[in-house]
Motif scaffolding. Sequence first.
Motif, PDB file in Angstrom:
ATOM      1  N   ASP A  89       0.775  -1.311   0.126  1.00  0.00           N
ATOM      2  CA  ASP A  89       0.104  -0.033  -0.071  1.00  0.00           C
ATOM      3  C   ASP A  89       0.951   1.322   0.071  1.00  0.00           C
ATOM      4  N   LEU A 131       2.269   1.614  -3.413  1.00  0.00           N
ATOM      5  CA  LEU A 131       1.236   2.066  -4.485  1.00  0.00           C
ATOM      6  C   LEU A 131       1.010   3.637  -4.229  1.00  0.00           C
ATOM      7  N   ARG A 163       1.550   6.448  -7.165  1.00  0.00           N
ATOM      8  CA  ARG A 163       0.418   7.250  -7.346  1.00  0.00           C
ATOM      9  C   ARG A 163       0.973   8.544  -7.262  1.00  0.00           C
ATOM     10  N   LEU A 178      -5.463   9.960  -9.730  1.00  0.00           N
ATOM     11  CA  LEU A 178      -4.525   9.061  -9.228  1.00  0.00           C
ATOM     12  C   LEU A 178      -3.718   9.430  -7.967  1.00  0.00           C
ATOM     13  N   GLY A 215      -5.883   8.877  -5.132  1.00  0.00           N
ATOM     14  CA  GLY A 215      -6.504   7.531  -5.185  1.00  0.00           C
ATOM     15  C   GLY A 215      -8.224   7.379  -5.172  1.00  0.00           C
ATOM     16  N   THR A 221      -9.989   5.435  -9.243  1.00  0.00           N
ATOM     17  CA  THR A 221      -8.690   4.851  -9.740  1.00  0.00           C
ATOM     18  C   THR A 221      -8.739   4.450 -11.218  1.00  0.00           C
ATOM     19  N   LEU A 278      -1.691   1.362 -12.359  1.00  0.00           N
ATOM     20  CA  LEU A 278      -2.302   1.689 -11.144  1.00  0.00           C
ATOM     21  C   LEU A 278      -3.941   1.521 -11.450  1.00  0.00           C
ATOM     22  N   PRO A 314      -5.805   1.400  -5.823  1.00  0.00           N
ATOM     23  CA  PRO A 314      -4.968   2.492  -5.277  1.00  0.00           C
ATOM     24  C   PRO A 314      -4.364   2.052  -3.901  1.00  0.00           C
ATOM     25  N   SER A 342      -5.958   5.584   0.250  1.00  0.00           N
ATOM     26  CA  SER A 342      -6.568   6.230  -0.697  1.00  0.00           C
ATOM     27  C   SER A 342      -7.824   6.931  -0.375  1.00  0.00           C
ATOM     28  N   ASP A 356     -10.450   6.140  -2.453  1.00  0.00           N
ATOM     29  CA  ASP A 356     -11.143   5.068  -2.764  1.00  0.00           C
ATOM     30  C   ASP A 356     -11.392   4.094  -1.573  1.00  0.00           C
ATOM     31  N   HIS A 380     -14.462   2.041  -1.731  1.00  0.00           N
ATOM     32  CA  HIS A 380     -14.095   1.323  -2.992  1.00  0.00           C
ATOM     33  C   HIS A 380     -15.339   1.583  -3.888  1.00  0.00           C
ATOM     34  N   ASN A 417     -14.127   1.873  -7.397  1.00  0.00           N
ATOM     35  CA  ASN A 417     -12.932   1.188  -7.595  1.00  0.00           C
ATOM     36  C   ASN A 417     -13.511  -0.135  -7.889  1.00  0.00           C
TER      37      ASN A 417
END
Length: 181
Positions: free
Chosen positions: A8, A11, A15, A72, A75, A78, A121, A126, A130, A132, A137, A140
Amino acid sequence: MPFMHRKDLGLLALRLGAGGVLIAHGTQKLFGWFGGGGIEGTAKAMEHMGFTPGRQSAIAAGLGEAGGGALLALGLATPAAGAAAAGAMAGAVSVHAPAGFFAQGGGFEYPAFLGFVAAALGLAGPGCYSLDHVAGHRLNRPGAVILAFTLSAAAATVVVNRRVAALASAQAAEAGAEVPA
């Protein structure tokens, strides 16, 4: 920091880095920041490169880069962010492709790399650091990935094909103008 959060954090770093670069390039096009041409200068350049109409092309490229990059970095949405940025980079790749691969020769290496990172990505998601993740989510989901990348690929294909046709038409008109009477 637990071991399971390394991915994470990776990422998040990816990002923020890719998103920051995309934001910078997009704001050059949209606002003239960082030595860019702004909408008017970018519109003229887009027309010269075969993207017509130039103003709409400049806005689309700028929003794909700056907007996709901002989303991005945050996040947020995404899949759509990655797909939008990757689609914008497909147009840039089409411009640089005749110069070969490597960036030092004007090639497509750099926009291709940014496009692949954005796409990766968008596909990977994400991570937990993030917006998201904070939003559960909702933006996402697997369906969002499929829809975003399908629409982006279709739009990029149309834009690049229109550019190729516009360049071929301009080249044919130029060749016809050079023929002595």
